[in-house]
Design a protein around this motif. Structure first.
Motif, PDB file in Angstrom:
ATOM      1  N   MET A  90       0.835  -1.208   0.000  1.00  0.00           N
ATOM      2  CA  MET A  90       0.000   0.000   0.000  1.00  0.00           C
ATOM      3  C   MET A  90       0.870   1.260   0.000  1.00  0.00           C
ATOM      4  SD  MET A  90      -3.047  -0.908  -0.433  1.00  0.00           S
ATOM      5  CE  MET A  90      -3.769   0.716  -0.323  1.00  0.00           C
ATOM      6  N   THR A  91       1.963   1.231   0.745  1.00  0.00           N
ATOM      7  CA  THR A  91       2.875   2.375   0.741  1.00  0.00           C
ATOM      8  C   THR A  91       3.349   2.661  -0.682  1.00  0.00           C
ATOM      9  OG1 THR A  91       3.657   1.646   2.899  1.00  0.00           O
ATOM     10  CG2 THR A  91       4.969   3.332   1.777  1.00  0.00           C
ATOM     11  N   LEU A 122       1.931   1.586  -3.512  1.00  0.00           N
ATOM     12  CA  LEU A 122       0.828   1.966  -4.396  1.00  0.00           C
ATOM     13  C   LEU A 122       0.484   3.442  -4.192  1.00  0.00           C
ATOM     14  CD1 LEU A 122      -1.425  -1.227  -4.231  1.00  0.00           C
ATOM     15  CD2 LEU A 122      -0.250  -0.299  -6.242  1.00  0.00           C
ATOM     16  N   GLU A 123       0.615   3.917  -2.959  1.00  0.00           N
ATOM     17  CA  GLU A 123       0.419   5.357  -2.723  1.00  0.00           C
ATOM     18  C   GLU A 123       1.491   6.173  -3.447  1.00  0.00           C
ATOM     19  OE1 GLU A 123       0.143   5.880   1.557  1.00  0.00           O
ATOM     20  OE2 GLU A 123      -1.708   4.673   1.467  1.00  0.00           O
ATOM     21  N   ALA A 132      -3.348   3.849  -4.809  1.00  0.00           N
ATOM     22  CA  ALA A 132      -3.800   3.107  -3.622  1.00  0.00           C
ATOM     23  C   ALA A 132      -5.269   2.720  -3.748  1.00  0.00           C
ATOM     24  CB  ALA A 132      -3.567   3.935  -2.361  1.00  0.00           C
ATOM     25  N   ALA A 164      -6.297  -0.765  -5.352  1.00  0.00           N
ATOM     26  CA  ALA A 164      -5.679  -1.979  -4.785  1.00  0.00           C
ATOM     27  C   ALA A 164      -6.494  -3.240  -5.023  1.00  0.00           C
ATOM     28  CB  ALA A 164      -5.427  -1.787  -3.290  1.00  0.00           C
TER      29      ALA A 164
END
Ligand SMILES: Nc1ncnc2c1ncn2[C@@H]1O[C@H](COP(=O)(O)OP(=O)(O)OP(=O)(O)O)[C@@H](O)[C@H]1O
Ligand SMILES: [Mg+2]
Lengths: 267, 265
Positions: free
Chosen positions: A136-137, A139-140, A145, A148
């Motif tokens: 997630m980090t 993808l941000e 994010a 996902a």
């Protein structure tokens, strides 16, 4: 508006051993000599762009670095691993080397999140929650994010390539290899991908990028390497190689790429 | 006065409908419905078929199909891997096998196992083993081809991406390549089960006791009963359809699903 190197240890620790060191690399497919005595160095924290006409061996060179292709001869060290050592732990080396492909190669049967966690869990043996947090980090970082839970097929080409970058980053690599990451994209999505690569470069990631995006190479790369016919023809600081190339072959390649409408001679 | 293409198409469709209606009317008027009812679809005869047609015939058809599929899948996996092997003789053997068993009638294989081998060697397999081998060796040839095609249909980039992320060969195959190959292979594999269900009727050729009758043999014995007419065969046919039609729908459902995955990659 300066972007400082954020939490990247590579950039701050001065290291003597380069991230990539290639000496006298040869590669042939049957009778076709694709790479002929390549020398190349990429220092830690450096961004190097590899340019050259189609068929000059850029992809092959990149693929020799993480042993997707077997080189015939030469010395290669990547991220501290002796790649030409027959006893090398290939999988351990590849964990440290992220690769981004022209056609993304996302896993279509997995969600975006699972694409980013699968090898953290299966290879690095991270727990599911830790892997998802890392994913997630990243993808941000690439601004996706909120995608996902979707499948790769539901995303645009540019978004897929950004997921592919997040997937590679989720393994915390020392080095990122990009093989024409924007060549398969619609023109309007190219900018997003380049912006993320630019951000990565500013954060101090070591990057070796095969690209036809000359403005990216000029603005972001520390050095540019021009290849033709399986040899390095010219290399140097980005602005020098692209702004005032010394070699005649570099000049003609650049004028063809920069003014594609003026092409009058077929290859 | 020339007709436009659209007018001509309209006329042609009109003629086709008229023809259809005419044939239907002729059928209704000419057919002797009472006789048809008694000899082709007689409820009393159908009732006589129960419960044997379910507890013996349908059950055995399912058992024979399952046995054939298990052998076919196991042998098929081995043959597919041989076909993709880097060792050339393995590829040759697999190709030879596949071409042979796809090229000869299944009937011939049944005759060879049921009668040829006992006559030639004075040795007879157990009934179920005979069925298992006869159905399995033929199915394996088709299954192997489907599996090979499925594995090769997964783009090479998928394997390379997995390896680039540090996965071993086995890990990349198990986690990334095979799940995608299975999705591709599911529709042809389901079709293979349909073919096997129908091929299990060849067991009809083998000598056996009532307890081993499958649908075709059961129907064949049924029609020799006094006044049974065609009904027992019709009943057997309906039982086959009860198995094969849902499988066909399932197979098509798998196909649309994989299409969606393929489009998305
Ligand atoms: N697996 C292979 N087998 C045989 N020849 C190959 C193989 N891969 C690449 N080649 C050949 O090697 C040469 C270099 O290919 P490579 O893909 O490295 O070029 P490139 O510089 O990346 O070109 P492009 O800009 O088109 O991607 C080409 O002539 C190509 O046809
Ligand atoms: Mg290339």
């Amino acid at each position: 508006m300066s972007t400082s190197a954020t939490e990247n240890t590579q950039a701050s620790t001065p290291s003597e051993t380069p991230a990539v060191s290639v000496r006298g690399l040869n590669k042939a497919y049957g009778d076709l000599e694709v790479l002929r005595g390549i020398d190349l160095t990429v220092n830690s924290g450096e961004v190097v762009c590899l340019i050259g006409p189609s068929g000059s061996g850029k992809s092959t060179l990149l693929r020799c670095l993480n042993l997707l292709e077997e080189p015939q001869s030469g010395d290669i060290t990547v991220s501290g691993f002796d790649v030409t050592d027959p006893d090398i732990d290939v999988d351990a080396m590849r964990r440290n080397v992220g690769m981004v492909f022209q056609h993304f190669n996302l896993f279509p049967h997995l969600t975006v999140l699972e694409n980013c966690t699968v090898s953290q869990i299966k290879v690095l043996k991270r727990s599911k929650s830790e892997a998802e947090q890392t994913a997630m980090t990243n993808l941000e970082r690439v601004g996706l994010a909120e995608k996902a839970q979707q499948r790769p097929g539901q995303l645009s080409g540019g978004q897929q390539q950004r997921v592919a970058i997040a997937r590679a980053l989720s393994m915390n690599p020392d080095l990122m290899l990009f093989d024409e990451p924007t060549s398969a994209l619609d023109p309007e999505t190219v900018g997003d991908v380049l912006a993320i690569m630019r951000k990565l470069a500013n954060e101090g990631m070591t990057m070796l990028v095969v690209t036809h995006e000359m403005s990216f190479a000029r603005d972001v790369a520390d050095r540019v390497v021009f290849m033709d016919g399986g040899v390095v023809v010219e290399e140097g600081p980005a602005r020098e190689v692209i702004g005032s190339p010394k070699h005649e072959r570099t000049q003609s390649f650049l004028s063809r790429v920069l003014n594609p409408t003026k092409v009058d001679t077929p290859e | 006065m020339a007709m436009t293409t659209r007018q001509r198409a309209k006329l042609s469709r009109g003629i086709q409908y008229a023809l259809l209606v005419l044939v239907l009317i002729a059928l209704v008027v000419l057919a002797d419905w009472q006789v048809l009812y008694e000899r082709v679809f007689n409820p009393a005869v159908i009732a006589d078929q129960f419960p044997g047609i379910i507890t013996i015939a349908l059950k055995n058809t399912l058992i024979y199909t399952a046995l054939g599929f298990v052998v076919g899948l196991t042998l098929g996996v081995i043959l597919a891997l041989m076909k993709l092997s880097s060792v050339a003789p393995y590829r040759w053997i697999a190709t030879l096998y596949i071409e042979f068993f796809r090229g000869v009638p299944a009937l011939l294989v049944f005759l060879a196992l049921g009668y040829g081998i006992p006559l030639a060697f004075g040795f007879r397999f157990n009934h179920y083993v005979t069925v298992m081998i006869a159905l399995g060796v033929v199915a394996a040839a088709y299954i192997a081809e489907s599996l090979r095609a499925g594995l090769q249909a997964v783009p090479k980039g998928q394997y390379e991406a997995a390896r680039s992320l540090g996965m071993s060969h086995t890990r990349a195959m198990v986690t990334i390549v095979i799940p995608q190959a299975l999705r591709i292979v599911l529709p042809p594999l389901t079709n293979e089960v349909i073919l096997l269900t129908k091929d299990s009727s060849l067991v009809y050729l083998l000598g056996m006791g009532l307890a081993q009758y499958e649908l075709t043999k059961f129907g064949r014995e049924g029609i020799s009963g006094a006044g049974a007419g065609l009904t027992p065969l019709v009943a057997a046919g309906i039982c086959y359809l009860i198995i094969t039609v849902p499988l066909g729908i399932l197979s098509r459902r798998f196909e649309t699903k994989t299409d969606r995955v393929k489009k998305s990659s």
